[in-house]
Design a protein around this motif. Structure first.
Motif, PDB file in Angstrom:
ATOM      1  N   THR A 104       0.851  -1.190   0.000  1.00 31.37           N
ATOM      2  CA  THR A 104       0.000   0.000   0.000  1.00 31.37           C
ATOM      3  C   THR A 104       0.890   1.245   0.000  1.00 31.37           C
ATOM      4  N   THR A 105       0.316   2.364  -0.385  1.00 30.60           N
ATOM      5  CA  THR A 105       1.073   3.618  -0.348  1.00 30.60           C
ATOM      6  C   THR A 105       1.575   3.893   1.067  1.00 30.60           C
ATOM      7  N   GLU A 106       0.760   3.554   2.065  1.00 27.49           N
ATOM      8  CA  GLU A 106       1.157   3.780   3.455  1.00 27.49           C
ATOM      9  C   GLU A 106       2.350   2.912   3.832  1.00 27.49           C
ATOM     10  N   GLU A 107       2.358   1.655   3.376  1.00 26.25           N
ATOM     11  CA  GLU A 107       3.504   0.784   3.652  1.00 26.25           C
ATOM     12  C   GLU A 107       4.774   1.312   2.973  1.00 26.25           C
ATOM     13  N   LYS A 147       5.410   4.395   2.214  1.00 26.02           N
ATOM     14  CA  LYS A 147       5.834   5.591   2.953  1.00 26.02           C
ATOM     15  C   LYS A 147       6.583   5.215   4.227  1.00 26.02           C
ATOM     16  N   LYS A 148       6.066   4.219   4.958  1.00 28.80           N
ATOM     17  CA  LYS A 148       6.716   3.813   6.224  1.00 28.80           C
ATOM     18  C   LYS A 148       8.097   3.205   5.969  1.00 28.80           C
ATOM     19  N   GLU A 198      10.157   4.204   9.272  1.00 32.14           N
ATOM     20  CA  GLU A 198       9.276   3.700  10.333  1.00 32.14           C
ATOM     21  C   GLU A 198       9.323   2.175  10.371  1.00 32.14           C
ATOM     22  N   ASP A 250      -0.895  -0.277  -4.096  1.00 32.89           N
ATOM     23  CA  ASP A 250      -2.355  -0.211  -3.895  1.00 32.89           C
ATOM     24  C   ASP A 250      -3.079  -1.112  -4.899  1.00 32.89           C
TER      25      ASP A 250
END
Length: 307
Positions: free
Chosen positions: A153-156, A158-159, A164, A250
């Motif tokens: 995902t885009t969030e993964e 980014k992390k 992170e 995504d």
């Protein structure tokens, strides 16, 4: 008295003739001067600077152009018989804009949108949209994540790039406890700006990420390290088929169709920009770059050409 009057008339006619002759000479000199100026304005060299992604494409087209013509008069009979020289140097999209602004290069190459403030500084800018590229989130073929999932995902993403997630088992618990090696382009590259805008937003990339001087160097780092991940150019992935594997983002795969229709969102334009009008010799080369033959070369090198 009559003889004196005749002499005055003859002298007057001679004066008029002399002035007319002088005028003709001056006009001829002006024409010759203009011709000489035009001749002296001819430049056998054309220079490009900027995007390391676009540089190999322009180099390939330039090689075809030079090998097919050798001298300028073979391009156009009105050009002088001088060897064609086209120089292409890669320094990043920002360097391409700076080279145009500093008048150190005829054309700048960009692998990102050109900014309004850059267009304003350049002034009379001529922009050539050549193709579309995408930044794929790619890993080494031996990376264990490929046995578990083919999508982030885009969030993964980014992390991972923000640090992170420092180890692969933080992305997926069944993965080995090995440190994630993040590879990016240097901060002057167009890829960095596109990735920051499309994925990272306000988040910052981890400070210990490996900054590569070119997209080719970035891809090499991924090929050499099975724990690495980086945003590899779609074109470079196609040029190194099987040596690095792009993950979906995504759920969307980086395919030509998805890049063109915008469903794969980490994409960017490939642009050439010049200040002012093109000289006839520059136009002759850019006519090839923007032709169907030029588009074929762009496509062969793995990018999506603009037709």
């Amino acid at each position: 008295m009559k003889t004196r009057k005749s002499i005055i008339i003859v002298l007057s006619l001679l004066l008029v003739f002399a002035l007319a002759l002088t005028g003709c000479t001056q006009n001829n000199q002006a024409v010759d001067g203009e011709k000489n100026n035009n001749d002296s304005s001819f430049k056998a060299q054309i220079t490009f600077n900027g995007s390391s992604t676009l540089a190999p494409v322009i180099s390939a087209i330039a090689t075809d152009f030079i090998e097919g013509n050798t001298t300028w008069n073979n391009v156009d009979a009105s050009f002088p018989e001088e060897n064609i020289a086209i120089y292409v140097s890669a320094g990043g999209s920002g360097a391409g804009v700076k080279a145009v602004l500093d008048n150190t290069s005829d054309f700048g190459m960009l692998a990102r949108e050109i900014k309004d403030e850059e267009l304003e500084k350049i002034g009379d800018a001529k922009v050539f949209m050549l193709g579309i590229d995408a930044l794929t989130i790619s890993v080494n073929p031996e990376n264990p994540i490929l046995q578990i999932k083919d999508d982030l995902t885009t969030e993964e993403v980014k992390k991972i790039f923000a640090g992170e997630y420092k180890y692969w088992d933080e992305v997926e618990s069944s993965l080995p406890h090995k440190e994630i090696v993040v590879v990016i382009r240097d901060l002057s590259g167009g890829a960095h700006e596109v990735f920051q805008k499309s994925v990272m937003k306000e988040a910052q990339i981890r400070e210990d990420a490996i900054q590569s001087p070119s997209m080719g160097a970035l891809v090499t780092k991924i090929i050499e390290n099975k724990d690495a991940i980086g945003y590899a150019s779609f074109g470079m992935v196609n040029q190194n088929a099987g040596k690095l594997i792009p993950l979906k983002v995504d759920g969307v795969e980086a395919t030509e169709e998805n890049i063109v229709n915008g469903s794969y969102k980490i994409s960017r334009p490939l642009i050439a920009v010049k200040r002012g009008e093109l000289t006839p010799e520059q136009k002759a080369f850019m006519d090839l770059v923007t032709s169907e033959k030029g588009a074929d070369t762009i496509e062969k090198m793995g990018f999506v050409p603009v037709r």
